[in-house]
Structure formats: structure tokens, C-alpha cells
Motif scaffolding. Structure first.
Motif, PDB file in Angstrom:
ATOM      1  N   ILE A   4       0.849  -1.190   0.000  1.00 51.94           N
ATOM      2  CA  ILE A   4       0.000   0.000   0.000  1.00 51.94           C
ATOM      3  C   ILE A   4       0.885   1.240   0.000  1.00 51.94           C
TER       4      ILE A   4
ATOM      5  N   LEU B  13      -3.037   1.390  -4.369  1.00 50.77           N
ATOM      6  CA  LEU B  13      -2.907  -0.052  -4.179  1.00 50.77           C
ATOM      7  C   LEU B  13      -1.953  -0.594  -5.235  1.00 50.77           C
TER       8      LEU B  13
ATOM      9  N   SER C 217      -2.202  -5.443  -4.376  1.00 54.31           N
ATOM     10  CA  SER C 217      -2.640  -5.266  -2.982  1.00 54.31           C
ATOM     11  C   SER C 217      -4.065  -4.726  -2.956  1.00 54.31           C
ATOM     12  N   ASP C 218      -4.682  -4.751  -1.780  1.00 49.19           N
ATOM     13  CA  ASP C 218      -6.085  -4.341  -1.712  1.00 49.19           C
ATOM     14  C   ASP C 218      -6.397  -3.744  -0.355  1.00 49.19           C
ATOM     15  N   LEU C 219      -7.422  -2.903  -0.327  1.00 52.84           N
ATOM     16  CA  LEU C 219      -7.997  -2.354   0.895  1.00 52.84           C
ATOM     17  C   LEU C 219      -9.508  -2.532   0.834  1.00 52.84           C
TER      18      LEU C 219
ATOM     19  N   GLU D 169     -11.680  -0.605   1.738  1.00 54.87           N
ATOM     20  CA  GLU D 169     -12.333   0.664   1.412  1.00 54.87           C
ATOM     21  C   GLU D 169     -12.360   0.953  -0.086  1.00 54.87           C
ATOM     22  N   TYR D 170     -11.590   0.201  -0.871  1.00 53.85           N
ATOM     23  CA  TYR D 170     -11.619   0.424  -2.308  1.00 53.85           C
ATOM     24  C   TYR D 170     -12.842  -0.244  -2.915  1.00 53.85           C
TER      25      TYR D 170
ATOM     26  N   GLN E 173      -5.182  -2.371   9.987  1.00 52.52           N
ATOM     27  CA  GLN E 173      -5.889  -1.098   9.855  1.00 52.52           C
ATOM     28  C   GLN E 173      -4.870   0.036   9.791  1.00 52.52           C
TER      29      GLN E 173
ATOM     30  N   GLY F  16      -7.562   2.846   6.058  1.00 49.49           N
ATOM     31  CA  GLY F  16      -7.662   1.711   5.156  1.00 49.49           C
ATOM     32  C   GLY F  16      -7.535   0.405   5.915  1.00 49.49           C
ATOM     33  N   THR F  17      -8.184  -0.631   5.400  1.00 49.06           N
ATOM     34  CA  THR F  17      -8.180  -1.936   6.056  1.00 49.06           C
ATOM     35  C   THR F  17      -7.568  -2.969   5.130  1.00 49.06           C
ATOM     36  N   ASN F  18      -6.434  -3.533   5.566  1.00 50.71           N
ATOM     37  CA  ASN F  18      -5.659  -4.455   4.748  1.00 50.71           C
ATOM     38  C   ASN F  18      -5.677  -5.845   5.371  1.00 50.71           C
TER      39      ASN F  18
END
Length: 211
Positions: free
Chosen positions: A109, A123, A127-129, A131-132, A171, A184-186
Motif C-alpha cells: 500500500i 494499491l 494489494s487491496d484495501l 475501502e476500495y 488497519q 484503510g483496512t488491509n
């Protein structure tokens, strides 16, 4: 007797520095980049032509593209980074929770430092969150973005900016110059930390991590 014992313990603590550390690690030691690894796009030039120490700050040239990243992984804690533009405000970033270093982009991130956008999340490398939110019917972009909350509060060229990034169980909470800018939450809970070369010259100082 108790008085002398207490004084002895205090002397030992100050002597070893344990009372001063408080769980804070200097990721940049103020002297060299011995505890960092480096990626330069296409291995175009030696890393020391892009990443160096000038005085007591990290100097990153911005070209060619690349990033430096810690040799150790970090999870829960607070990352503190200060940056300053040289000449003009251009582009850079702070990489967080890097799961896999790659050339030219890692899986991780990015806390964006692009002028005017400091605090956005980008991202990288798949990778990802949470919230996306991808628009229905659209392909996932190469660099998905989670926009920051508030208007830019960055300081002008020649002045130091500050990022405080708190990580707890994946987080990520970002404060830019003491203003909350993003969350953001990973799924990734631990990874390397990186500083990016992109755009133009940038200086970094006071790069610390507190557990």
C-alpha cells in the motif's frame, strides 16, 4: 539501602539507553542506509546514484523510478516520516505493509506524497484495501486509489511535512501534518516499509517506527 539500589538501577538504565528508547526504532540512523534494500527500475543505474545521505537526511533523486525498503518487516505500531521537496513539489510515496518487493512496484500500500494528494492510498502490485470500491462493470485499474478525506494541508517547497501512520491489525490510519487524512483496512498484517523515487528530488528525515 533501597535509595542506593534505586539509583544504581537508574544509572544502568541510562547507561544502556533503555529508558530512552520507549519502543521507538530509528529506521534511518542519520548516518547511512545500511539497514535498507533498494530497487531501481530495470536496474538502470547503481542504487547509490538514486538513494544517498546528505548531511543527516535521506536524499532521493526521483529519477529513475524505484524505492528503498527496510530489511525487516513491521506490523502494529506508528510510523513517523518527515519529508521536504527540493526545487519543486513533484511525486513520491511511503510504501506500507509490503508483502513482496518487486521491480518496479512491490505488492503493498502506498501512502501517496504526490504534491496535493498526500494521504491518498494507492494499491500497488495487486494489494487491496476493504475501502476500495470498484465500479460495477469496470476493469480494475492498474493503480486503484482510495482518496484522502480532506483538502490538501501540505506545506510549500523548502518546508518540512510530517506523516504519522498508525497500523493496528492491518488497519492503516494516516495523519498528514497532524490532520487525519485517510483510513484503510488491509488483510496483510506485517510487511516492509519503503520510500519511493518518482518525479523529483525529495528529502526524508526522522524516519522512526514505534511499537
Amino acid at each position: 539501602m533501597k535509595k542506593y539500589l534505586f539509583l544504581g538501577i537508574m544509572v544502568l538504565c541510562f547507561g544502556c539507553g533503555c529508558s530512552q528508547k520507549s519502543g521507538t526504532e530509528r529506521l534511518f540512523n542519520g548516518k547511512d542506509l545500511s539497514n535498507w534494500n533498494f530497487v531501481v527500475e530495470g536496474d538502470a543505474v547503481p542504487a547509490d546514484q538514486v538513494f544517498s545521505v546528505e548531511g543527516d537526511v535521506v536524499a532521493i533523486q526521483g529519477k529513475p523510478f524505484g524505492y528503498m525498503f527496510t530489511k525487516e518487516k513491521y506490523g502494529d505500531g506508528t510510523l513517523h516520516v518527515e519529508w521536504q521537496w527540493v526545487g519543486e513539489a513533484t511525486n513520491s510515496g511511503i510504501f506500507l505493509l509490503i508483502a513482496e518487493p518487486k521491480n518496479p512496484f512491490p505488492n503493498g500500500i502506498e501512502c501517496q506524497l504526490h504534491a496535493g494528494d498526500a494521504g491518498d492510498f494507492v494499491l500497488l502490485g495487486g494489494s487491496d484495501l476493504a475501502e476500495y470500491k470498484q465500479a460495477e462493470g469496470e476493469d480494475r485499474p492498474k493503480f486503484p486509489v482510495v482518496r484522502k478525506r480532506a483538502p490538501s494541508n501540505e506545506k510549500p517547497v523548502g518546508e518540512w511535512n510530517k506523516a504519522e501512520i498508525r497500523i493496528k491489525d492491518g488497519q492503516i490510519t494516516v495523519f498528514i501534518n497532524d490532520e487525519l487524512q485517510n483510513n484503510g483496512t488491509n488483510k496483510v498484517k506485517e510487511g516492509y516499509i519503503g520510500l519511493q523515487s518518482e518525479g523529483g528530488k525529495i528529502l526524508f528525515r526522522n524516519v522512526t517506527f514505534t511499537k
